[in-house]
Design a protein around this motif. Structure first.
Motif, PDB file in Angstrom:
ATOM      1  N   LEU A  90       0.833  -1.204   0.000  1.00  0.00           N
ATOM      2  CA  LEU A  90       0.000   0.000   0.000  1.00  0.00           C
ATOM      3  C   LEU A  90       0.869   1.256   0.000  1.00  0.00           C
ATOM      4  CD1 LEU A  90      -2.730  -1.013   2.632  1.00  0.00           C
ATOM      5  CD2 LEU A  90      -2.976  -0.968   0.148  1.00  0.00           C
ATOM      6  N   LEU A  91       1.947   1.222   0.774  1.00  0.00           N
ATOM      7  CA  LEU A  91       2.876   2.353   0.799  1.00  0.00           C
ATOM      8  C   LEU A  91       3.502   2.576  -0.571  1.00  0.00           C
ATOM      9  CD1 LEU A  91       4.701   4.425   2.382  1.00  0.00           C
ATOM     10  CD2 LEU A  91       6.259   2.511   2.771  1.00  0.00           C
ATOM     11  N   LEU A  92       3.921   1.491  -1.207  1.00  0.00           N
ATOM     12  CA  LEU A  92       4.593   1.592  -2.494  1.00  0.00           C
ATOM     13  C   LEU A  92       3.673   2.164  -3.570  1.00  0.00           C
ATOM     14  CD1 LEU A  92       7.166   0.918  -4.149  1.00  0.00           C
ATOM     15  CD2 LEU A  92       6.166  -1.333  -4.586  1.00  0.00           C
ATOM     16  N   VAL A  93       2.389   1.788  -3.552  1.00  0.00           N
ATOM     17  CA  VAL A  93       1.462   2.189  -4.613  1.00  0.00           C
ATOM     18  C   VAL A  93       0.779   3.517  -4.281  1.00  0.00           C
ATOM     19  CG1 VAL A  93      -0.614   1.548  -5.897  1.00  0.00           C
ATOM     20  CG2 VAL A  93       1.101  -0.193  -5.349  1.00  0.00           C
ATOM     21  N   TYR A  94       0.091   3.575  -3.133  1.00  0.00           N
ATOM     22  CA  TYR A  94      -0.799   4.705  -2.871  1.00  0.00           C
ATOM     23  C   TYR A  94      -0.086   5.882  -2.191  1.00  0.00           C
ATOM     24  CZ  TYR A  94      -4.465   1.432  -4.132  1.00  0.00           C
ATOM     25  OH  TYR A  94      -5.236   0.529  -4.815  1.00  0.00           O
ATOM     26  N   THR A  95       0.821   5.603  -1.267  1.00  0.00           N
ATOM     27  CA  THR A  95       1.548   6.711  -0.656  1.00  0.00           C
ATOM     28  C   THR A  95       2.443   7.393  -1.684  1.00  0.00           C
ATOM     29  OG1 THR A  95       1.558   5.413   1.397  1.00  0.00           O
ATOM     30  CG2 THR A  95       2.935   7.385   1.333  1.00  0.00           C
ATOM     31  N   THR A  96       3.030   6.596  -2.585  1.00  0.00           N
ATOM     32  CA  THR A  96       3.833   7.181  -3.653  1.00  0.00           C
ATOM     33  C   THR A  96       2.972   8.045  -4.570  1.00  0.00           C
ATOM     34  OG1 THR A  96       5.284   5.238  -3.592  1.00  0.00           O
ATOM     35  CG2 THR A  96       5.429   6.653  -5.533  1.00  0.00           C
ATOM     36  N   SER A 101     -14.094   4.915  10.060  1.00  0.00           N
ATOM     37  CA  SER A 101     -13.162   5.952   9.605  1.00  0.00           C
ATOM     38  C   SER A 101     -12.945   5.853   8.103  1.00  0.00           C
ATOM     39  CB  SER A 101     -11.825   5.798  10.340  1.00  0.00           C
ATOM     40  OG  SER A 101     -11.995   5.855  11.741  1.00  0.00           O
ATOM     41  N   GLU A 102     -12.852   4.622   7.612  1.00  0.00           N
ATOM     42  CA  GLU A 102     -12.673   4.421   6.171  1.00  0.00           C
ATOM     43  C   GLU A 102     -13.853   4.963   5.389  1.00  0.00           C
ATOM     44  OE1 GLU A 102     -11.800   0.735   3.041  1.00  0.00           O
ATOM     45  OE2 GLU A 102     -11.953   0.369   5.205  1.00  0.00           O
ATOM     46  N   GLU A 103     -15.080   4.695   5.857  1.00  0.00           N
ATOM     47  CA  GLU A 103     -16.255   5.200   5.152  1.00  0.00           C
ATOM     48  C   GLU A 103     -16.282   6.725   5.135  1.00  0.00           C
ATOM     49  OE1 GLU A 103     -21.153   4.880   5.202  1.00  0.00           O
ATOM     50  OE2 GLU A 103     -19.946   3.563   6.480  1.00  0.00           O
ATOM     51  N   TYR A 104     -15.944   7.342   6.257  1.00  0.00           N
ATOM     52  CA  TYR A 104     -15.943   8.804   6.306  1.00  0.00           C
ATOM     53  C   TYR A 104     -14.909   9.389   5.352  1.00  0.00           C
ATOM     54  CZ  TYR A 104     -15.517  13.560   8.053  1.00  0.00           C
ATOM     55  OH  TYR A 104     -15.464  14.924   8.130  1.00  0.00           O
ATOM     56  N   ILE A 105     -13.700   8.823   5.355  1.00  0.00           N
ATOM     57  CA  ILE A 105     -12.623   9.359   4.509  1.00  0.00           C
ATOM     58  C   ILE A 105     -12.936   9.137   3.042  1.00  0.00           C
ATOM     59  CG2 ILE A 105     -10.174   9.129   3.931  1.00  0.00           C
ATOM     60  CD1 ILE A 105      -9.735   8.300   6.886  1.00  0.00           C
ATOM     61  N   VAL A 106     -13.422   7.949   2.698  1.00  0.00           N
ATOM     62  CA  VAL A 106     -13.682   7.628   1.292  1.00  0.00           C
ATOM     63  C   VAL A 106     -14.791   8.516   0.732  1.00  0.00           C
ATOM     64  CG1 VAL A 106     -14.648   5.842  -0.203  1.00  0.00           C
ATOM     65  CG2 VAL A 106     -12.809   5.279   1.369  1.00  0.00           C
ATOM     66  N   LYS A 107     -15.840   8.773   1.517  1.00  0.00           N
ATOM     67  CA  LYS A 107     -16.983   9.530   1.017  1.00  0.00           C
ATOM     68  C   LYS A 107     -16.804  11.045   1.135  1.00  0.00           C
ATOM     69  CE  LYS A 107     -20.430   5.904   1.641  1.00  0.00           C
ATOM     70  NZ  LYS A 107     -21.732   5.506   2.236  1.00  0.00           N
ATOM     71  N   ASN A 108     -15.848  11.496   1.950  1.00  0.00           N
ATOM     72  CA  ASN A 108     -15.655  12.931   2.124  1.00  0.00           C
ATOM     73  C   ASN A 108     -14.315  13.425   1.606  1.00  0.00           C
ATOM     74  OD1 ASN A 108     -18.071  13.951   3.958  1.00  0.00           O
ATOM     75  ND2 ASN A 108     -17.428  11.981   4.789  1.00  0.00           N
ATOM     76  N   LEU A 109     -13.308  12.563   1.563  1.00  0.00           N
ATOM     77  CA  LEU A 109     -11.991  12.962   1.081  1.00  0.00           C
ATOM     78  C   LEU A 109     -11.656  12.195  -0.188  1.00  0.00           C
ATOM     79  CD1 LEU A 109     -10.259  13.224   4.585  1.00  0.00           C
ATOM     80  CD2 LEU A 109     -11.117  15.086   3.154  1.00  0.00           C
ATOM     81  N   SER A 110     -10.920  11.082  -0.059  1.00  0.00           N
ATOM     82  CA  SER A 110     -10.630  10.281  -1.244  1.00  0.00           C
ATOM     83  C   SER A 110     -10.156   8.895  -0.836  1.00  0.00           C
ATOM     84  CB  SER A 110      -9.565  10.953  -2.128  1.00  0.00           C
ATOM     85  OG  SER A 110      -8.284  10.839  -1.549  1.00  0.00           O
ATOM     86  N   ARG A 111     -10.348   7.952  -1.729  1.00  0.00           N
ATOM     87  CA  ARG A 111      -9.909   6.574  -1.496  1.00  0.00           C
ATOM     88  C   ARG A 111      -8.385   6.488  -1.446  1.00  0.00           C
ATOM     89  NH1 ARG A 111      -8.661   2.009  -4.859  1.00  0.00           N
ATOM     90  NH2 ARG A 111      -8.675   3.401  -6.654  1.00  0.00           N
ATOM     91  N   VAL A 112      -7.711   7.226  -2.316  1.00  0.00           N
ATOM     92  CA  VAL A 112      -6.248   7.168  -2.373  1.00  0.00           C
ATOM     93  C   VAL A 112      -5.643   7.727  -1.087  1.00  0.00           C
ATOM     94  CG1 VAL A 112      -4.215   7.981  -3.628  1.00  0.00           C
ATOM     95  CG2 VAL A 112      -6.258   7.300  -4.883  1.00  0.00           C
ATOM     96  N   GLU A 113      -6.247   8.768  -0.529  1.00  0.00           N
ATOM     97  CA  GLU A 113      -5.740   9.320   0.732  1.00  0.00           C
ATOM     98  C   GLU A 113      -5.831   8.297   1.851  1.00  0.00           C
ATOM     99  OE1 GLU A 113      -6.820  12.837   3.962  1.00  0.00           O
ATOM    100  OE2 GLU A 113      -7.162  13.184   1.822  1.00  0.00           O
ATOM    101  N   PHE A 114      -6.965   7.610   1.952  1.00  0.00           N
ATOM    102  CA  PHE A 114      -7.111   6.602   2.998  1.00  0.00           C
ATOM    103  C   PHE A 114      -6.064   5.505   2.842  1.00  0.00           C
ATOM    104  CE2 PHE A 114      -8.740   2.379   4.063  1.00  0.00           C
ATOM    105  CZ  PHE A 114      -8.900   2.519   5.427  1.00  0.00           C
ATOM    106  N   LEU A 115      -5.950   4.939   1.641  1.00  0.00           N
ATOM    107  CA  LEU A 115      -5.019   3.827   1.435  1.00  0.00           C
ATOM    108  C   LEU A 115      -3.571   4.283   1.583  1.00  0.00           C
ATOM    109  CD1 LEU A 115      -6.802   2.113  -1.590  1.00  0.00           C
ATOM    110  CD2 LEU A 115      -6.714   1.312   0.771  1.00  0.00           C
ATOM    111  N   GLY A 116      -3.266   5.490   1.120  1.00  0.00           N
ATOM    112  CA  GLY A 116      -1.905   5.988   1.252  1.00  0.00           C
ATOM    113  C   GLY A 116      -1.498   6.210   2.697  1.00  0.00           C
ATOM    114  N   MET A 117      -2.390   6.773   3.500  1.00  0.00           N
ATOM    115  CA  MET A 117      -2.070   7.032   4.899  1.00  0.00           C
ATOM    116  C   MET A 117      -2.035   5.737   5.718  1.00  0.00           C
ATOM    117  SD  MET A 117      -1.424  10.237   5.337  1.00  0.00           S
ATOM    118  CE  MET A 117      -0.546  10.006   3.778  1.00  0.00           C
ATOM    119  N   VAL A 118      -2.949   4.821   5.441  1.00  0.00           N
ATOM    120  CA  VAL A 118      -2.908   3.531   6.124  1.00  0.00           C
ATOM    121  C   VAL A 118      -1.640   2.773   5.739  1.00  0.00           C
ATOM    122  CG1 VAL A 118      -4.020   1.264   6.244  1.00  0.00           C
ATOM    123  CG2 VAL A 118      -5.397   3.317   6.451  1.00  0.00           C
TER     124      VAL A 118
END
Length: 402
Positions: A100-106, A232-249
């Motif tokens: 996840l770090l390699l793909v989404y955080t990058t 937390s995932e539902e809130y972030i995905v619906k209000n921010l973005s999916r990539v932000e959630f996966l990148g930060m996790v």
């Protein structure tokens, strides 16, 4: 006239048919010929129109894809444990977070503007530390619980996360449920109970656990942390973005799991008898877990965290079906029954959408106090330096308030 009379229907039936055609009620003594048979057909048609929709079909398909990903992680982990005596749950999670770090955080690192990696860390870094900690420890606690308690306890107590998830969604996401949603959840849990009963009858409860109290507490804590992570995932995905959630996790999950890995599992990693088969099992596990984490936000964005968690209740059944061939489990017809019960509850839950309560605004005072009114008058006076009055003769008189 006689021929016409012979071919005419009886008077009572004709009156009933006319009344039906005009939309009026038929006489009490008259019944339409197809009235009794039409009611069940109409009910089935309405039920089919409500349940057989593209949205429900899509939700079912998405949920079962998640279940298959979970099944892949469960089967590979069990094969590693039983065939090669490899028990490294934290190391396996570390591999997933690293992907996840390699793909989404990058991906976030190459963004610019308000949704760039640096801006996200500046604004919300401490929130994602808690989210990463909850996600890492939820995975670890559930896997660790198998060493202390029985499979039955894990399967049953793991469902504790669903009511916790619904409660958190009620207060945090302001989700509101109807009676059919609670009924659907109860049906799904009944299906899980049927599955556990089938496990007992099939003889899968071989280990009694070394300390069931510790194991049960670990399951309850892990299920609660999963609920926190999913909300937390539902809130972030619906209000921010999916990539932000996966990148930060991926970022904080890699850091936290790496530190915990160095503390609790470094000896187990050194004892792994590495060969291509073990490497392949680790690779399949990592790909299934990465697919699960990448696809889960997509499902939650379309449905909800609660709906997604109900859909993945069938993952244990898919693992069982693979286990029939890989681990030679005994089969029971109750497994099919439990699968049907869970799917019925899942479809019922998806048949009626939840709704979101709007935040209640604070009531505005109808009148202000004397001091506030005087202050408001002074503000208006300062903002309005003059008043212009137009007369009928065309003369303009300026009245100054200075």
């Amino acid at each position: 006239m006689e021929a016409a009379a012979a071919g005419a229907p009886p008077a009572g039936a004709a009156d009933a048919a006319a009344a039906t055609a005009l939309g009026a009620e038929a006489p009490p003594g008259a019944e339409t010929p197809s009235g009794a048979a039409a009611s069940p057909r109409r009910l089935l048609a309405l039920l089919g129109a409500k349940l057989c929709t593209w949205h429900i079909l899509k939700t079912i398909i998405l949920g079962q894809i998640l279940s298959l990903f979970i099944c892949g992680t469960a089967v590979t982990s069990q094969y590693l444990a039983e065939k090669y005596q490899v028990n490294t749950p934290m190391f396996q999670s570390f591999i997933n977070y690293s992907l996840l770090l390699l793909v989404y955080t990058t991906t976030l690192a190459f963004r610019t503007g308000s949704d760039s990696l640096w801006q996200i860390l500046k604004q919300r870094w401490w929130k994602y530390i808690f989210l990463g900690l909850a996600d890492v420890e939820a995975n670890y606690m559930i896997v660790k619980a198998y060493q202390y308690t029985t499979l039955t306890s894990v399967q049953l107590l793991d469902c504790f996360g669903i009511p916790v998830l619904m409660a958190l969604s009620w207060f945090i996401l302001r989700a509101r449920y109807r009676l059919i949603h609670f009924l659907a959840v109860a049906i799904c849990l009944l299906g899980v109970g049927t599955m556990v009963g089938a496990d007992i009858l099939a003889g899968r409860q071989e280990s009694e656990g070394s300390d069931m109290v510790i194991g049960d507490v670990l399951v309850l804590l892990g299920a609660s942390l999963y609920a926190i992570s999913n909300v937390s995932e539902e809130y972030i995905v619906k209000n921010l973005s999916r990539v932000e959630f996966l990148g930060m996790v991926g970022l904080f999950g890699t850091i936290i799991s790496g530190l915990q890995l160095a503390i609790v599992e470094h000896r187990e990693i050194m004892r792994i008898p590495w060969d291509w088969k073990i490497g392949l099992l680790f690779t399949v596990f990592a790909l299934c877990m990465f697919g699960l984490y990448s696809f889960m936000p997509v499902v939650i964005e379309v449905t909800s965290a609660t709906s997604a968690n109900l859909g993945i209740l069938t993952a244990d059944l898919y693992s069982l079906f693979f286990g029939l061939f890989l681990f030679f489990y005994s089969f029971s017809g109750l497994y099919i029954l439990s699968f049907v019960i869970i799917m019925v509850g899942f479809i019922l839950y998806c048949s009626t959408p939840t709704w979101t309560a709007e935040p209640t605004a604070l009531p505005q005072p109808s009148s202000t106090g004397l001091d506030n009114a005087a202050l408001k008058l002074e503000e208006n006076d300062s903002e309005t330096p003059g008043v212009t009055v137009q007369f009928a003769r065309g003369e303009t008189v300026v009245v100054s308030t200075d």
